[in-house]
Design a protein around this motif. Structure first.
Motif, PDB file in Angstrom:
ATOM      1  N   GLU A  77      27.471  16.586  28.913  1.00  0.00           N
ATOM      2  CA  GLU A  77      27.620  17.117  27.565  1.00  0.00           C
ATOM      3  C   GLU A  77      29.076  17.416  27.207  1.00  0.00           C
ATOM      4  O   GLU A  77      29.392  17.695  26.057  1.00  0.00           O
ATOM      5  N   HIS A  78      29.967  17.332  28.168  1.00  0.00           N
ATOM      6  CA  HIS A  78      31.365  17.668  27.911  1.00  0.00           C
ATOM      7  C   HIS A  78      32.323  16.514  28.164  1.00  0.00           C
ATOM      8  O   HIS A  78      33.523  16.722  28.174  1.00  0.00           O
ATOM      9  N   ALA A  79      31.832  15.316  28.406  1.00  0.00           N
ATOM     10  CA  ALA A  79      32.709  14.183  28.693  1.00  0.00           C
ATOM     11  C   ALA A  79      32.532  13.109  27.626  1.00  0.00           C
ATOM     12  O   ALA A  79      31.430  12.629  27.392  1.00  0.00           O
ATOM     13  N   THR A  80      33.618  12.731  26.982  1.00  0.00           N
ATOM     14  CA  THR A  80      33.594  11.685  25.964  1.00  0.00           C
ATOM     15  C   THR A  80      34.701  10.685  26.250  1.00  0.00           C
ATOM     16  O   THR A  80      35.847  11.069  26.486  1.00  0.00           O
ATOM     17  N   VAL A  81      34.340   9.405  26.252  1.00  0.00           N
ATOM     18  CA  VAL A  81      35.312   8.335  26.421  1.00  0.00           C
ATOM     19  C   VAL A  81      35.371   7.545  25.117  1.00  0.00           C
ATOM     20  O   VAL A  81      34.341   7.087  24.617  1.00  0.00           O
ATOM     21  N   LEU A  82      36.568   7.410  24.562  1.00  0.00           N
ATOM     22  CA  LEU A  82      36.797   6.670  23.328  1.00  0.00           C
ATOM     23  C   LEU A  82      37.513   5.367  23.679  1.00  0.00           C
ATOM     24  O   LEU A  82      38.620   5.392  24.211  1.00  0.00           O
ATOM     25  N   LEU A  83      36.859   4.237  23.402  1.00  0.00           N
ATOM     26  CA  LEU A  83      37.426   2.930  23.727  1.00  0.00           C
ATOM     27  C   LEU A  83      37.725   2.161  22.447  1.00  0.00           C
ATOM     28  O   LEU A  83      36.852   2.046  21.576  1.00  0.00           O
ATOM     29  N   GLU A  84      38.957   1.645  22.323  1.00  0.00           N
ATOM     30  CA  GLU A  84      39.223   0.746  21.212  1.00  0.00           C
ATOM     31  C   GLU A  84      38.379  -0.511  21.412  1.00  0.00           C
ATOM     32  O   GLU A  84      38.201  -0.994  22.533  1.00  0.00           O
ATOM     33  N   SER A  85      37.849  -1.064  20.334  1.00  0.00           N
ATOM     34  CA  SER A  85      36.889  -2.165  20.433  1.00  0.00           C
ATOM     35  C   SER A  85      37.454  -3.391  21.136  1.00  0.00           C
ATOM     36  O   SER A  85      36.703  -4.170  21.730  1.00  0.00           O
ATOM     37  N   ARG A 112      38.137  14.544  27.350  1.00  0.00           N
ATOM     38  CA  ARG A 112      38.119  13.494  26.333  1.00  0.00           C
ATOM     39  C   ARG A 112      39.172  12.464  26.734  1.00  0.00           C
ATOM     40  O   ARG A 112      40.323  12.820  26.980  1.00  0.00           O
ATOM     41  N   VAL A 113      38.765  11.210  26.807  1.00  0.00           N
ATOM     42  CA  VAL A 113      39.637  10.142  27.281  1.00  0.00           C
ATOM     43  C   VAL A 113      39.703   9.053  26.226  1.00  0.00           C
ATOM     44  O   VAL A 113      38.680   8.688  25.631  1.00  0.00           O
ATOM     45  N   TYR A 114      40.902   8.518  25.993  1.00  0.00           N
ATOM     46  CA  TYR A 114      41.064   7.406  25.051  1.00  0.00           C
ATOM     47  C   TYR A 114      41.801   6.265  25.746  1.00  0.00           C
ATOM     48  O   TYR A 114      42.767   6.485  26.479  1.00  0.00           O
ATOM     49  N   SER A 115      41.343   5.031  25.491  1.00  0.00           N
ATOM     50  CA  SER A 115      42.045   3.862  26.019  1.00  0.00           C
ATOM     51  C   SER A 115      41.922   2.708  25.030  1.00  0.00           C
ATOM     52  O   SER A 115      40.841   2.452  24.500  1.00  0.00           O
ATOM     53  N   VAL A 123      28.220  10.245  30.515  1.00  0.00           N
ATOM     54  CA  VAL A 123      29.406  10.287  29.661  1.00  0.00           C
ATOM     55  C   VAL A 123      29.021   9.735  28.294  1.00  0.00           C
ATOM     56  O   VAL A 123      28.257   8.776  28.206  1.00  0.00           O
ATOM     57  N   HIS A 124      29.548  10.332  27.233  1.00  0.00           N
ATOM     58  CA  HIS A 124      29.397   9.764  25.897  1.00  0.00           C
ATOM     59  C   HIS A 124      30.476   8.700  25.716  1.00  0.00           C
ATOM     60  O   HIS A 124      31.672   9.006  25.798  1.00  0.00           O
ATOM     61  N   ILE A 125      30.049   7.459  25.487  1.00  0.00           N
ATOM     62  CA  ILE A 125      30.997   6.361  25.306  1.00  0.00           C
ATOM     63  C   ILE A 125      30.922   5.910  23.855  1.00  0.00           C
ATOM     64  O   ILE A 125      29.877   5.457  23.379  1.00  0.00           O
ATOM     65  N   ARG A 126      32.049   6.067  23.141  1.00  0.00           N
ATOM     66  CA  ARG A 126      32.083   5.720  21.727  1.00  0.00           C
ATOM     67  C   ARG A 126      33.197   4.720  21.472  1.00  0.00           C
ATOM     68  O   ARG A 126      34.266   4.787  22.077  1.00  0.00           O
ATOM     69  N   ILE A 127      32.937   3.797  20.562  1.00  0.00           N
ATOM     70  CA  ILE A 127      33.861   2.704  20.274  1.00  0.00           C
ATOM     71  C   ILE A 127      34.648   3.002  18.998  1.00  0.00           C
ATOM     72  O   ILE A 127      34.075   3.389  17.982  1.00  0.00           O
ATOM     73  N   VAL A 128      35.967   2.814  19.083  1.00  0.00           N
ATOM     74  CA  VAL A 128      36.846   2.990  17.931  1.00  0.00           C
ATOM     75  C   VAL A 128      37.168   1.609  17.374  1.00  0.00           C
ATOM     76  O   VAL A 128      37.772   0.789  18.074  1.00  0.00           O
ATOM     77  N   PRO A 129      36.762   1.282  16.144  1.00  0.00           N
ATOM     78  CA  PRO A 129      37.046  -0.046  15.575  1.00  0.00           C
ATOM     79  C   PRO A 129      38.540  -0.333  15.546  1.00  0.00           C
ATOM     80  O   PRO A 129      39.357   0.558  15.312  1.00  0.00           O
ATOM     81  N   VAL A 130      38.895  -1.589  15.784  1.00  0.00           N
ATOM     82  CA  VAL A 130      40.303  -1.959  15.844  1.00  0.00           C
ATOM     83  C   VAL A 130      40.991  -1.757  14.493  1.00  0.00           C
ATOM     84  O   VAL A 130      42.202  -1.567  14.428  1.00  0.00           O
ATOM     85  N   ASN A 131      40.218  -1.784  13.416  1.00  0.00           N
ATOM     86  CA  ASN A 131      40.805  -1.611  12.081  1.00  0.00           C
ATOM     87  C   ASN A 131      40.821  -0.150  11.624  1.00  0.00           C
ATOM     88  O   ASN A 131      41.021   0.132  10.446  1.00  0.00           O
TER      89      ASN A 131
END
Length: 241
Positions: free
Chosen positions: A117-125, A79-82, A154-162
């Motif tokens: 199925e085991h890789a998720t990337v979380l990107l701030e919008s 799981r990766v966050y940026s 990879v599952h790429i999901r966006i994290v809203p800035v708010n």
């Protein structure tokens, strides 16, 4: 590497530990050549497998990206966050070259670390509207992300800035290695800090859980990626999503 297939399988499944000489041989193939680097990284990997261990290591030597790639390659889950830039292993070469701290020669680029199925990337919008290298390079990079997501790499999901999750500035990575060993890593310019053990990794793991809970679903995240790509391709500044 002239090692028996059976021994390699035992090592990969965490059924057999590496001796000092074997670890040295293996690490040297990932660009770890100096005695200090070999000793430090081998000690860290060894401590990772110790029950209830708590260990922290800063790797600031040349080739640290190759050593990170070696750990990613062994991971069962990631799981990766940026909140600043596209993670290195998902970048196009043009985007990477335009980044403040581009990857070094031979470093992995556009290579997912583990199975889909085991890789998720979380990107701030805000990452989607940061024109690294210019609009066309950003558009190509976002198109690349869509291709990776569509292929299920990879599952790429966006994290809203708010979302107000109070994200750290440095990219964060949590890896689950064979034997359910958890290693957390945080990049900081030209170095990376590794942590293992419940006490050392608790804060990072808790943050990543909050980020995942705040992230948009896959379909909505894909819609924002398409919107940002089309805006960049048209030469428009994507809105702060």
């Amino acid at each position: 590497m002239e090692w028996p297939i059976s021994m390699l399988r035992h090592i990969e499944s965490a059924g057999r530990a590496l001796s000092d000489s074997e670890a040295t041989d293996l690490l040297s193939r990932y660009g770890v050549v100096s005695h200090e680097e070999l000793a430090g990284f081998a000690a860290f990997v060894g401590e990772c497998g110790t029950p209830r261990s708590a260990y922290r290591m800063v790797d600031e030597h040349h080739g640290w990206l190759n050593r990170l790639a070696a750990l990613e390659h062994q991971a069962r889950e990631a799981r990766v966050y940026s909140q600043t830039l596209i993670p290195r292993f998902l970048r196009t070469s043009e985007y990477d070259a335009a980044c403040p701290c581009p990857s070094t020669a031979g470093a992995p680029v556009t290579r997912p670390p583990v199975g889909a199925e085991h890789a998720t990337v979380l990107l701030e919008s805000t990452v989607l509207s940061r024109p690294v290298g210019g609009r066309h390079i950003l558009a190509d990079q976002l198109h690349r992300l869509l291709q990776i997501a569509d292929r299920g790499l990879v599952h790429i999901r966006i994290v809203p800035v708010n979302a107000q999750i109070y994200a750290p500035a440095a990219p964060l990575t949590a890896l689950v290695l064979p034997g359910d060993v958890i290693v957390c890593a945080s990049e900081d310019g030209d170095r990376i800090t590794y942590r293992t053990g419940p006490a050392e990794t608790a804060g990072m793991r808790q943050f990543l859980r909050r980020a995942a809970a705040a992230a948009l679903p896959d379909r909505a995240s894909r819609g924002l990626l398409e919107q940002a790509r089309d805006a960049a391709a048209a030469g428009k500044l994507p809105a702060c999503l």
